[in-house]
Design an enzyme around this catalytic site. Structure first.
Site, mmCIF file in Angstrom:
data_model
loop_
_atom_site.group_PDB
_atom_site.id
_atom_site.type_symbol
_atom_site.label_atom_id
_atom_site.label_comp_id
_atom_site.label_asym_id
_atom_site.label_seq_id
_atom_site.Cartn_x
_atom_site.Cartn_y
_atom_site.Cartn_z
ATOM 1 N N SER B 205 0.831 -1.200 0.000
ATOM 2 C CA SER B 205 0.000 0.000 0.000
ATOM 3 C C SER B 205 0.863 1.246 0.000
ATOM 4 O O SER B 205 2.058 1.204 0.277
ATOM 5 C CB SER B 205 -0.916 -0.005 1.216
ATOM 6 O OG SER B 205 -0.148 -0.222 2.375
ATOM 7 N N SER B 210 1.302 7.718 7.314
ATOM 8 C CA SER B 210 2.726 7.587 7.636
ATOM 9 C C SER B 210 3.566 8.334 6.602
ATOM 10 O O SER B 210 3.072 8.735 5.564
ATOM 11 C CB SER B 210 3.108 6.104 7.655
ATOM 12 O OG SER B 210 3.211 5.616 6.333
ATOM 13 N N THR B 214 5.102 1.100 1.707
ATOM 14 C CA THR B 214 6.069 0.293 0.961
ATOM 15 C C THR B 214 6.016 0.622 -0.532
ATOM 16 O O THR B 214 7.051 0.727 -1.197
ATOM 17 C CB THR B 214 5.790 -1.200 1.213
ATOM 18 O OG1 THR B 214 6.044 -1.472 2.591
ATOM 19 C CG2 THR B 214 6.692 -2.078 0.368
ATOM 20 N N ASP B 267 -7.295 1.506 15.842
ATOM 21 C CA ASP B 267 -6.823 0.274 15.225
ATOM 22 C C ASP B 267 -7.469 -0.827 16.005
ATOM 23 O O ASP B 267 -7.034 -1.158 17.095
ATOM 24 C CB ASP B 267 -5.311 0.121 15.418
ATOM 25 C CG ASP B 267 -4.555 0.939 14.415
ATOM 26 O OD1 ASP B 267 -4.894 0.837 13.231
ATOM 27 O OD2 ASP B 267 -3.629 1.647 14.827
ATOM 28 N N LYS B 299 2.596 0.616 16.546
ATOM 29 C CA LYS B 299 1.149 0.428 16.528
ATOM 30 C C LYS B 299 0.722 -0.512 17.648
ATOM 31 O O LYS B 299 -0.240 -0.247 18.362
ATOM 32 C CB LYS B 299 0.739 -0.130 15.157
ATOM 33 C CG LYS B 299 -0.738 -0.156 14.946
ATOM 34 C CD LYS B 299 -1.066 -0.874 13.639
ATOM 35 C CE LYS B 299 -1.443 0.107 12.538
ATOM 36 N NZ LYS B 299 -1.755 -0.576 11.277
#
Lengths: 503, 503
Positions: B205, B210, B214, B267, B299
């Site tokens: 993705s 962020s 990647t 999350d 996370k």
């Protein structure tokens, strides 16, 4: 290669109304867009002359605005008291700390009083976006709020806005939890109670998703947007008023939360109690009667739900020092004949004028509610309130008081129904078995209510009445043929609104 | 008095980007605005040539557009494949039936498989507004989804989009649950695994919140936006690919849901599992390694959380027939030195090229993950995978395979760091005690990453290293001085990002 762009921007006004949310439209090549990134919820601080608001970012990818310009939504202009051409600075927003309490609630942690105070303060100051409010409303929904959390929420909402105080110890009030078309008792109850010598400074809301709010109905007869000083003058003179609450910022956070609740079509008991009682407490009310209509297509569908709601109302009322009485009423069908501001106002006037054709159901409800208030204030013995209220109504004193209140609010006028009419006919004969309040309300809205105050429905088919084939079940009133067509198009997509028993 | 206005409107394009939500801007005097009313969530159907989308209404109160015109947001134009000047019709939307399941969940009712299928289908078709998605995400948050609900959700998300199939029985994959800057093992793992003769069609993705996803990192070295056919050709030829998943609509509903989750900064384990495994299953993967970095500012903050996540991954994997291995890794500090697309790519290349200054931590992680994949596919004995992966890396075969994959994807280029630099210096000497990953990521973003691929941070202060006063803790890279200033302004508002032990 990017160019240097300042974060000082000139405001443009394009007349974009994004409802209650502040939106800022900025060019995709501006510094802020580049460094903040652009997500479903990018929030920035917009600053002007020492004031600031938080706005959600939308991005302009065209030449609609020049470099170094930004557009604010109309709500943003209002809140920031900005004008076209003003120079704003746009800065980074810190994360909202109180939202971590909402996240903790998602994991099952209860809200404490401080958490709810901070959340409500942040929502009041516009720090929460619509989706953050949606998450808050969701964690408060269903039966996810315990009694103590509802009490904290109510207190937090009371302290979020103005609080009225009155020079007399006993301030009467009434509230209907809503959801029943035509249930317009306020403009009958207020003059009866005021004529009995009590003080009832009634504030009402406008429609959010219904075809008429009480303030919309009253506005077809008299002005309802009064300042705090004007309200106080009316009440001092007449003992009662019938005004729009939105103008005086009682529990202002409530409007923001309700907008999202309505959008999600959720009514949670906890939120509703906090919403109603915070508005009443902020208005200075000491005694309140709550009307809870129960019916399959009303807001409250079963008596069990109504009982639970009654418990919450009583317990939270106790905690905040308000005397409360609850009346559970029939919510199976519309009250009176009109649905829509002017049509409902005509029903109200027929009752006040003791007209022979006045809708008896509306009259009976208003008398019951006014009676309970008279009893609560010691103006009538237990069980004798309704008779006392009826006598005030039938003597003409209530009508007289009604006209005097209207005069004090700026004058009385006769409500006018819209000119175009369309009868919806029974397709066969039979006894009326049931009616869908929600669908009826939807038709009235599509016909233009409440934006067109004369639009709506006149309803002719109460439950139990025998209808002949071809007789009108109801009449749609509208300002334009287009709106009638829009309402009829909706009716074609839905089941029967009025159900007749099989022969 | 209102005038007749048709609900056929001519489209205007103003270049307004409202992120993933369709917005329609209509004049306040149009028929639809009058009859639908305007709430925080008024939704209408916009129809063109047999296609239709649902859009949220915003109102134009100025002369920005003419009567009988309407503006769609850019997303709306894309989804409807519309062009300026097209004639649309705007019609009423029925209530979304599946949302009543979300309401029922608010009251504690569990989702069954059909409910989640219908909800996910409706979200996929754009029927849910942002605030409705926020409510859905909230009821799924925390530990509110039981295992069976996570399984239903995963299955529903798999069937919401394209599913890839491959002519070999064993398809390898890896995934990192994220939250750790610089943890860019994919472009090292893929060539090692492919060089070992396995098939690893890796989709990644882009960054949402962020400083680098990647796909953003790989894009500084080779094209990543390939069609399905191009991906299949690359994988057929090289055994592996490193592409952007967004171009091929695997579990497309996931992007919509994640956008709202990120906006709320939540999350939840259930959503994350469903999101990851639905994408993997749709990509045709049969064996997946999950990397879970644990650290106070990653996370996943605790090992307990990681264990629970591992349980869910394994159990849902079992239910959907996917073999899974989980590696819990150290998430206390960034991996490698670079943070930002090009700077991370330079770390990756240093490892692949066996450069003497290659970051050992990144190399070790990549070797561990690749080793587990080799073991899972029977290419190495249990416990011998890492050694096998290391041998492929150090032999140069991985670098060779990396270049070949880049060539097949459209060519290789050297990643370039941004020209402007600013060193952030230690204010005193001491051992590095801790580093805040989240704040470091924020600084890299404010410096321009990932929009400026060369922007970001080079990090010089791993935990345990002794720093002298005045030595650089990290270097900010940016295309513009304005962005460096914006990042520094943020740093002034926050606590130390790198904590040094007291002397």
């Amino acid at each position: 290669m990017s160019k240097e762009v300042s974060n000082i921007l000139r405001l443009r006004k394009l007349g974009i109304d994004t409802h209650t949310e502040n939106i800022i439209f900025m060019r995709s090549d501006c510094l802020v867009c580049r460094s903040e990134g652009f997500t479903a919820n990018t929030r920035v601080s917009v600053n002007l002359n020492g004031s600031s608001i938080i706005a959600t970012l939308n991005v302009i990818t065209s030449e609609l605005i020049a470099e170094n310009e930004a557009v604010l939504s109309e709500e943003g202009f209002r809140k920031l008291q900005a004008r076209e051409g003003d120079l704003i600075t746009v800065t980074h927003v810190q994360p909202i700390l109180s939202f971590s309490e909402v996240r903790a609630k998602m994991f099952g942690k209860k809200f404490n009083e401080s958490a709810l105070q901070r959340i409500i303060t942040d929502i009041t100051h516009g720090l929460y976006s619509k989706i953050e409010i949606a998450a808050f409303v969701t964690v408060c929904s269903g039966d996810n709020l315990a009694l103590d959390e509802v009490i904290y929420l109510t207190r937090a909402m009371i302290s979020s806005g103005t609080t009225l105080s009155w020079p007399v110890p006993r301030i009467m009030d009434k509230h209907c939890v809503g959801g029943l078309p035509g249930n317009r008792t306020t403009p009958i109850v207020v003059p009866i109670v005021a004529a009995a010598g009590l003080v009832i400074p009634k504030t009402s809301s406008r429609a959010i998703t219904s075809p008429a709010g009480t303030a919309d109905v009253i506005e077809t007869m008299t002005p309802v947007t009064l300042t705090l000083e004007q309200i106080q003058a009316v009440v001092r003179q007449e003992g009662g008023c019938m005004v729009w609450g939105g103008a005086v910022k009682l529990s202002p956070v409530d409007d923001v939360i309700i907008a999202v609740e309505k959008a999600l079509d959720i009514d949670s008991a906890g939120q509703m109690i906090a919403s109603v009682l915070s508005k009443k407490a902020a208005a200075g009310s000491t005694h309140t009667i709550i009307d809870i209509p129960v019916g399959l297509t009303a807001k409250i569908r079963t008596r069990e739900e109504a009982f639970l709601l009654e418990y919450y109302f009583r317990a939270v009322g106790l905690a905040i020092g308000m005397e409360l009485d609850v009346l559970i009423t029939d919510g199976s069908q519309p009250v009176g004949r009109g649905i829509g501001p002017a049509l409902e106002a005509q029903d109200v006037l027929a009752v006040l004028r003791n007209a022979p054709n006045a809708p008896q159901d509306l009259k009976t409800r208003a008398i019951q509610l006014a009676g309970l208030i008279l009893e609560g204030a010691g103006k009538a013995d237990k069980g004798k309130g309704a008779a006392a209220a009826l006598s005030i109504l039938e003597s003409g004193k209530a009508l007289d008081k009604f006209y005097r209140i209207c005069q004090a609010q700026g004058g009385f006028r006769e409500p006018q129904a819209a000119p175009l009419r369309h009868d919806v006919l029974a397709e066969r004969s039979g006894l009326v078995k049931s009616v869908d309040n929600r669908k009826l309300a939807k038709v009235a809205k599509l016909a233009g209510a409440p934006k067109s105050p004369g639009a709506g429905i006149l309803y002719h088919a109460p439950i139990g009445k025998h209808m002949e084939k071809g007789q009108p079940l109801f009449t749609i009133f509208s300002e334009t043929q287009g709106e009638i067509n829009y309402a009829l198009a909706y009716m074609h997509t839905t089941d029967h609104i009025v159900e007749l028993a099989s022969p």
